[in-house]
Design a protein around this motif. Sequence first.
Motif, short mmCIF file in Angstrom:
data_model
loop_
_atom_site.label_atom_id
_atom_site.label_comp_id
_atom_site.label_asym_id
_atom_site.label_seq_id
_atom_site.Cartn_x
_atom_site.Cartn_y
_atom_site.Cartn_z
N ILE A 72 -7.75 -2.84 6.83
CA ILE A 72 -7.54 -3.31 5.47
C ILE A 72 -8.62 -2.76 4.54
CG2 ILE A 72 -7.54 -5.38 4.01
CD1 ILE A 72 -6.27 -6.88 6.38
N CYS A 73 -9.89 -2.83 4.98
CA CYS A 73 -10.98 -2.30 4.15
C CYS A 73 -10.83 -0.81 3.94
CB CYS A 73 -12.33 -2.62 4.81
SG CYS A 73 -12.75 -4.38 4.80
N GLN A 74 -10.41 -0.10 4.98
CA GLN A 74 -10.22 1.34 4.86
C GLN A 74 -9.15 1.66 3.82
OE1 GLN A 74 -9.15 3.26 8.54
NE2 GLN A 74 -8.46 5.11 7.51
N GLN A 75 -8.03 0.93 3.88
CA GLN A 75 -6.95 1.18 2.94
C GLN A 75 -7.33 0.75 1.53
OE1 GLN A 75 -3.49 -0.68 4.70
NE2 GLN A 75 -3.06 1.10 5.97
N CYS A 76 -8.08 -0.34 1.41
CA CYS A 76 -8.56 -0.75 0.08
C CYS A 76 -9.48 0.32 -0.51
CB CYS A 76 -9.31 -2.09 0.19
SG CYS A 76 -8.24 -3.52 0.39
N ASN A 77 -10.39 0.84 0.32
CA ASN A 77 -11.29 1.89 -0.16
C ASN A 77 -10.52 3.15 -0.53
OD1 ASN A 77 -13.50 0.24 0.26
ND2 ASN A 77 -13.90 1.00 2.31
N GLU A 78 -9.51 3.47 0.29
CA GLU A 78 -8.70 4.65 0.00
C GLU A 78 -7.95 4.47 -1.32
OE1 GLU A 78 -4.92 7.02 2.02
OE2 GLU A 78 -6.15 5.67 3.24
N LEU A 79 -7.38 3.27 -1.53
CA LEU A 79 -6.65 3.00 -2.76
C LEU A 79 -7.58 3.03 -3.96
CD1 LEU A 79 -3.66 2.47 -3.22
CD2 LEU A 79 -4.12 0.03 -3.15
N ARG A 80 -8.76 2.43 -3.80
CA ARG A 80 -9.74 2.44 -4.89
C ARG A 80 -10.19 3.87 -5.21
NH1 ARG A 80 -13.08 -0.41 -2.60
NH2 ARG A 80 -12.50 -2.47 -3.35
N HIS A 81 -10.40 4.65 -4.13
CA HIS A 81 -10.82 6.04 -4.33
C HIS A 81 -9.75 6.82 -5.09
CE1 HIS A 81 -12.49 9.99 -3.54
NE2 HIS A 81 -11.34 10.36 -2.99
N HIS A 82 -8.48 6.69 -4.66
CA HIS A 82 -7.40 7.39 -5.35
C HIS A 82 -7.29 6.94 -6.81
CE1 HIS A 82 -6.24 9.47 -1.86
NE2 HIS A 82 -5.53 8.53 -1.26
N SER A 83 -7.47 5.64 -7.04
CA SER A 83 -7.39 5.13 -8.41
C SER A 83 -8.50 5.74 -9.26
CB SER A 83 -7.51 3.60 -8.41
OG SER A 83 -6.48 3.00 -7.67
N ASP A 84 -9.73 5.75 -8.72
CA ASP A 84 -10.85 6.31 -9.47
C ASP A 84 -10.66 7.80 -9.72
OD1 ASP A 84 -11.95 3.81 -9.42
OD2 ASP A 84 -13.36 4.22 -7.79
N VAL A 85 -10.21 8.52 -8.68
CA VAL A 85 -10.02 9.96 -8.83
C VAL A 85 -8.95 10.25 -9.88
CG1 VAL A 85 -9.16 12.04 -7.67
CG2 VAL A 85 -10.82 10.56 -6.53
N LEU A 86 -7.84 9.50 -9.82
CA LEU A 86 -6.77 9.70 -10.79
C LEU A 86 -7.25 9.40 -12.21
CD1 LEU A 86 -3.81 10.30 -11.46
CD2 LEU A 86 -3.29 7.90 -10.97
N PHE B 20 0.83 -1.20 0.00
CA PHE B 20 0.00 0.00 0.00
C PHE B 20 0.86 1.26 0.00
CE2 PHE B 20 -2.13 3.34 2.44
CZ PHE B 20 -3.27 3.51 1.68
N GLN B 21 1.92 1.25 0.83
CA GLN B 21 2.79 2.42 0.92
C GLN B 21 3.64 2.60 -0.33
OE1 GLN B 21 4.93 1.76 4.55
NE2 GLN B 21 3.13 2.02 5.85
N GLU B 22 3.98 1.47 -0.99
CA GLU B 22 4.81 1.57 -2.18
C GLU B 22 4.02 2.08 -3.38
OE1 GLU B 22 6.35 -2.31 -2.68
OE2 GLU B 22 7.86 -2.13 -1.08
N ASN B 23 2.70 2.04 -3.32
CA ASN B 23 1.90 2.51 -4.45
C ASN B 23 2.01 4.03 -4.55
OD1 ASN B 23 -0.69 3.31 -5.96
ND2 ASN B 23 -0.58 1.09 -6.19
N ALA B 24 2.37 4.51 -5.74
CA ALA B 24 2.69 5.93 -5.95
C ALA B 24 1.54 6.69 -6.59
CB ALA B 24 3.95 6.04 -6.82
N ILE B 25 0.30 6.25 -6.35
CA ILE B 25 -0.83 6.93 -6.98
C ILE B 25 -0.95 8.37 -6.51
CG2 ILE B 25 -3.36 7.01 -7.01
CD1 ILE B 25 -3.44 4.09 -7.44
N GLU B 26 -0.79 8.60 -5.19
CA GLU B 26 -0.90 9.96 -4.68
C GLU B 26 0.18 10.86 -5.28
OE1 GLU B 26 -2.02 10.68 -0.51
OE2 GLU B 26 -1.88 8.52 -0.26
N PHE B 27 1.40 10.33 -5.41
CA PHE B 27 2.48 11.10 -6.02
C PHE B 27 2.14 11.45 -7.46
CE2 PHE B 27 6.41 11.01 -8.58
CZ PHE B 27 7.04 12.15 -8.07
N LEU B 28 1.60 10.45 -8.20
CA LEU B 28 1.24 10.69 -9.61
C LEU B 28 0.09 11.68 -9.71
CD1 LEU B 28 2.06 9.72 -12.43
CD2 LEU B 28 0.23 8.05 -12.31
#
Length: 873
Positions: free
Chosen positions: A372-386, A305-313
């Motif tokens: 885990i669900c919170q981080q999955c939702n956060e990652l999914r949200h960032h992916s959708d927003v990006l 989760f931390q290695e994913n650079a979606i927020e940076f991108l």
Amino acid sequence: AFAFHPPETTIPICAKDISGDLMKEFAFLSGGRGKDKAWIITLPDNARFNEVPEEIVSKVLTYLTSVPSQHESDTRFILILDRRLDTWASVKMTLQKIASFPGNLHLVMVLRPTGFFQRTFTDIGFRFSQEDFLLKLPVVMLSSVSDLLTYIDEQQLTPEFGGTLEYCHSEWVIFRTAIESFALTVKEIAQMLQSFGTELAETELPDDMYSIERILALRTEKYYQLKEDITAVTKEGNLLLSSFEEPGSGECSQDQPRERPGDWETVNRLLGQLREMETAFDGFWEKHQLKMEQYLQLWKFEQSFQENAIEFLMGQQAEVPDTGDSVLQVKQRLKDLAHFDGVAQDLIGKAQVVILHGHQLAANHHYALNLICQQCNELRHHSDVLSDEIKRKQMRLQKTLDLHTRLQQALQCCDEGAYLLANQQMDKCQSKEGAQKALQDIERFLESSSAYLNYDPQALHYDFESVLTSELKVMQVKLENVRSMFENRQSCFKKLLDKHVRPVQLVAPRPENPPRSKSPHVINELIETERVYVEELFTVLTGYRAEMDNPAMLILMPPVLRNRKDVLFGNMPEIYDFHNKIFLHSLESCLGAPERVGFCFLDRREDFQMYEKYCQNKPRSESLWRQCSESTFFQECQRKLEHKLGLDSYLLKPVQRLTKYQLLLKELLKYSTSCDGVQELQEALVAMLDLLKSVNDSMHQISITGYDGDLSELGKVLMQGSFSVWTGHRKGPTKMKDLARFKPMQRHLFLYEKALVFCKKREEHGDGYDKTSSYSFKHFLKMNAVGITENVKGDHRKFEIWYSGREEVYVVQAQTVDLKMAWLNEIRKILFKQQELIKGTFLTNFAVASTLQQNLPYFHIADLQIHSFSPEN
């Protein structure tokens, strides 16, 4: 942590410690018992007995009496003194040595000397010493072995006394030593398991994956080593136990079998303790290993989760503008965005893998499920927003590119038209042929340039409203000028050609294309999701709840689940009936009349109260589900339904649906600002938000503990929340503890229609699941004796609640000023209602005014007006 208490040993002396003295065989425990069930200890004829020190005799007798005492209480003993070949002096000395017998001595049987003189001396000596001996020992003098049969059956006597009881003293000592050694080994095993469990519980885990995996491997290796030790000790115990079973099996056919020695029971008991230890240890290890593996899984998941650079991108793509000033600039930005899109798709693909991993952990009931669900939702949200942001920018840039391209073409066309008109020689156009040729040139140009010169300004404005620039206005002005020039020139030439024909420019009016409303899409989504919701409720009720009454499935159902479907599903059948028979049809009738959506919700607002009952039952339902979620019954039901998710996901659907309604109503309001039914939509949204708040408040209310009465008697919960509270007393003697209380208490307040309840919030932990809150009841204030002061000096977030004419004063500090005002408004409403009720009663019956005056609530308008008036006013 794993805990096991090692077996207690009650034997003060071990056979190993006195094996040399035991092997002298001056006393032994054969296992025989008297007719009164007293255990027989035999002192055989031993010429050197009187040379044995009294301390050693005491040790041996103490040990012999302790062996049967381990298995039964109130143990009694019979001593047989074989002194047939001895003298009276030896008999007398032996009786003196055993006078301090360590156990409950029931009888001493002395086989007196058989020699004529010694027998005579014994009779005479015992007669003169009898009183001394009888005071200390119950002694019986026997003349022969046959006299023993009066007290003891021959099956309980060893062969030297004419009995049939087989006994080998050396074997007995060996077995006793082996049994006690085995007991000591079992105790050491228990201590090792205890030590290992403490080590597992107290060792802090490192924060790198390699170290965690190594610790898990080392612990697993130690676990298997301990298992091998337990297996070896168990094998030793079973071997020892089998040596006691064979002698006993041969005696079963006797008319009166001898008592089974306690050795078999001792070894069997120790083996049982060993089995219990092993079972508890295995269970503890299984839980520990699962938690360690889940901890490792969580660590890997969080690392991914931390290695994913979606927020940076997202930050990088935010720097790319979504418009441009030229074709080249826009093309370059589209190229940059395409590069970001490629990188984003790669990252989103990796994020999907991480999310899938998180879902697998959640499906396996990981202890960190919420995180885990919170981080999955956060990652999914960032992916959708990006993804959405890149698409939005691409569409906007593409529109900008299209606009600039058209702009360039239109401007080029204007330049070419102006050049054509400027190069026409007007002197040659005065003739009919010249005018006709010039007119044909203009018409050919207009025909070839119609796509650019005939732009409708309104349509152009609508198509490119989002990317309008100042250059567009310049282009519009230039187009109008060029069109005007061509019209004037055409008119001039046509007049020259035919003075009777007036050129009329026909301008076909374009229909207006107002922006399309998105409200039908929201209504369609509302109805489609409602149909899906009703279908999901139906499958749960038929595929799970109905199966609980299916006799064929009863064998798969755990006992804790039987006859508890109302706990597991709550009032879901009632919710299904409401939506299937009533609400879905009401929504479907709005397809042609979207303005009626608000009415649908308002007409059924009372029916939605059933969700409050469902949510209040949810904690009980979740507790029952956790107890039997792994049962074969649920797995079989899920397989039949072909559901990818378990039942717990579907039990959340009513709660999720309730939240979805207010989101859809907000979306509908967004696109219905100037339509009919907006007021009803707004009221429906307020009603659903109030319902969500009411459900939330009631969920908190059911967690109140320690209240003796019935909370429902206090009325409806209007508000609840956490506050800092100071207490004080305005009347009577001041207590020292009140003066010393400068630090506020943290209290959770529940405002009911009839009372204000003070509770203390406590956090409790489940088995590997989310921690839950409970509220410990402290006290409450009746609202008919409550007053308030809106402002307290020092902090705008504070207000004052006083009770019984300021007998008790509570200074309450909210987290924000808005929260404070919301609470004050609700309290005002309650107090005003009470005031109006009392006024009405007062006017109805003036005669009881004095009584009512005593019961008026302590409420003053001056206190509610931020002290803009003095108390005297």
